[in-house]
Design an enzyme around this catalytic site. Structure first.
Site, PDB file in Angstrom:
ATOM      1  N   LYS A   1       0.006   4.233  -0.375  1.00  0.00           N
ATOM      2  CA  LYS A   1      -0.690   5.411   0.173  1.00  0.00           C
ATOM      3  C   LYS A   1      -0.522   6.615  -0.765  1.00  0.00           C
ATOM      4  CE  LYS A   1      -0.350   3.419   4.690  1.00  0.00           C
ATOM      5  NZ  LYS A   1      -0.306   3.585   6.131  1.00  0.00           N
TER       6      LYS A   1
ATOM      7  N   GLY B   1       2.155   2.740  10.733  1.00  0.00           N
ATOM      8  CA  GLY B   1       3.113   3.830  10.549  1.00  0.00           C
ATOM      9  C   GLY B   1       3.815   4.263  11.829  1.00  0.00           C
TER      10      GLY B   1
ATOM     11  N   HIS C   1      -9.752   1.242   4.634  1.00  0.00           N
ATOM     12  CA  HIS C   1      -8.484   1.457   5.333  1.00  0.00           C
ATOM     13  C   HIS C   1      -8.712   2.445   6.481  1.00  0.00           C
ATOM     14  CE1 HIS C   1      -4.432   2.771   6.253  1.00  0.00           C
ATOM     15  NE2 HIS C   1      -4.031   1.623   5.703  1.00  0.00           N
TER      16      HIS C   1
ATOM     17  N   ASN D   1       0.858  -1.185   0.000  1.00  0.00           N
ATOM     18  CA  ASN D   1       0.000   0.000   0.000  1.00  0.00           C
ATOM     19  C   ASN D   1       0.897   1.238   0.000  1.00  0.00           C
ATOM     20  OD1 ASN D   1      -1.831   2.016   0.486  1.00  0.00           O
ATOM     21  ND2 ASN D   1      -2.386   1.328   2.558  1.00  0.00           N
TER      22      ASN D   1
ATOM     23  N   GLU E   1      -5.604  -4.504  10.816  1.00  0.00           N
ATOM     24  CA  GLU E   1      -4.625  -3.431  10.944  1.00  0.00           C
ATOM     25  C   GLU E   1      -4.951  -2.599  12.182  1.00  0.00           C
ATOM     26  OE1 GLU E   1      -2.603  -2.577   6.897  1.00  0.00           O
ATOM     27  OE2 GLU E   1      -4.253  -1.199   7.171  1.00  0.00           O
TER      28      GLU E   1
ATOM     29  N   SER F   1       3.133  -1.620  10.503  1.00  0.00           N
ATOM     30  CA  SER F   1       4.577  -1.656  10.754  1.00  0.00           C
ATOM     31  C   SER F   1       5.221  -3.005  10.424  1.00  0.00           C
ATOM     32  CB  SER F   1       4.883  -1.248  12.201  1.00  0.00           C
ATOM     33  OG  SER F   1       4.485   0.091  12.428  1.00  0.00           O
TER      34      SER F   1
HETATM   35  P1  PGA Z   1       2.565   0.665   7.673  1.00  0.00           P
HETATM   36  O1  PGA Z   1       1.119   0.816   6.988  1.00  0.00           O
HETATM   37  O2  PGA Z   1       3.170  -0.611   7.167  1.00  0.00           O
HETATM   38  O3  PGA Z   1       3.319   1.893   7.244  1.00  0.00           O
HETATM   39  O4  PGA Z   1       2.339   0.621   9.155  1.00  0.00           O
HETATM   40  C1  PGA Z   1       0.294  -0.286   6.798  1.00  0.00           C
HETATM   41  C2  PGA Z   1      -1.024   0.139   6.213  1.00  0.00           C
HETATM   42  O5  PGA Z   1      -1.558   1.189   6.601  1.00  0.00           O
HETATM   43  O6  PGA Z   1      -1.591  -0.546   5.331  1.00  0.00           O
END
Ligand code: PGA
Length: 256
Positions: free
Chosen positions: A11, A174, A96, A9, A168, A213
């Site tokens: 983003k 993040g 999401h 993803n 998630e 993460s």
């Molecule tokens: P991240 O995001 O790996 O940066 O924590 C995961 C997500 O939001 O799909």
């Protein structure tokens, strides 16, 4: 045996040249693992065509980060399931947490988006997960149960392979603070039970992946858990090298 799915993803990142470079470099680094895992790149709408140009005809699939539930009409700024299919997408992320918490998406909207996407032939990655406050007050399982039940209500699922649920936890996205494999496995086992109440035996084949993460350091341990069938990767998917490692290590860990 559920085939793991690892999805990147991106983003709201990547200009056209960056997306092309990242997709190309990732493809060079990762072998064809189709027999063992499904790999999906999920860039922003504006670079879907660029990434499609790189992955078309390869083992890597294309997905989008969001979708609207109507097919056409006066919905300024929205993108329909048919448009995503036309742009080469096989997958779409729905619900999401950033869309839920930053942009006000509700469980009911998520449900409409899933129905429209499945109807038009897209496969869906449904995201669910609790906030830190919900976890600390012990309400996380109740919250997640509600999210899954409403998202999947009145749904016709013709194949379990067309739906992936991503657990998630919002506090892990993040932040560099992933859920422990045990914690994630426990919640994902619960999600499987809820899914079983809705779809019966078919739920055994629905993949439930973890996101929050995920890195090359923790992917093996996470995928080693019985209820973790892959990963949705944000930050670590923005580097070709680390994404390729996550895909390879995750696939190997799930095969043994
Ligand atoms: P991240 O995001 O790996 O940066 O924590 C995961 C997500 O939001 O799909």
């Amino acid at each position: 045996m559920r085939k793991p799915l690892i999805a990147a993803n991106w983003k709201m990142n990547m200009l056209r040249w960056e997306a092309q470079e990242l997709a190309r470099s990732f493809l060079e680094k990762v072998p064809d693992l189709t027999a063992y895992s499904d790999v999906v790149l999920i860039p922003p709408f504006t670079v879907l065509d660029v990434v499609r140009g790189v992955v078309d005809g390869t083992h890597v699939k294309l997905g989008a980060q969001n979708v609207f539930w109507e097919e056409r009409g006066a919905f300024t700024g929205e993108i329909s399931p048919g448009m995503l299919r036309d742009a080469g997408c096989e997958w779409v992320i729905v619900g999401h947490s950033e869309r839920r918490h930053v942009l006000g998406e509700t469980d009911e909207m998520v449900n409409k988006k899933i129905k429209a996407s499945l109807d038009s032939g897209l496969n869906v990655i449904l995201c669910v997960g609790e906030t830190l406050e919900e976890r600390e007050s012990g309400k996380h399982l109740k919250r997640i149960t509600g999210q899954v039940e409403i998202a999947l209500s009145q749904l016709e699922l013709d194949s379990p392979h067309r739906l992936v649920i991503a657990y998630e936890p919002v506090w892990a996205i993040g932040t560099g603070k992933n859920a422990t494999p045990d914690e994630a496995d426990y919640v994902q086992g619960t999600i499987r039970e809820i899914t079983g109440n809705i779809f019966g035996d078919m739920a055994e084949e629905v993949r439930i992946v973890y996101g929050g993460s995920v890195t090359e350091e923790n992917i093996q341990e996470l995928i080693g858990e019985p209820n973790i069938d892959g990963a949705l990767v944000g930050g670590a998917s923005l580097q070709a090298e680390s994404l390729a490692k996550i895909v390879q290590m995750g696939t190997e860990a799930s095969v043994v």
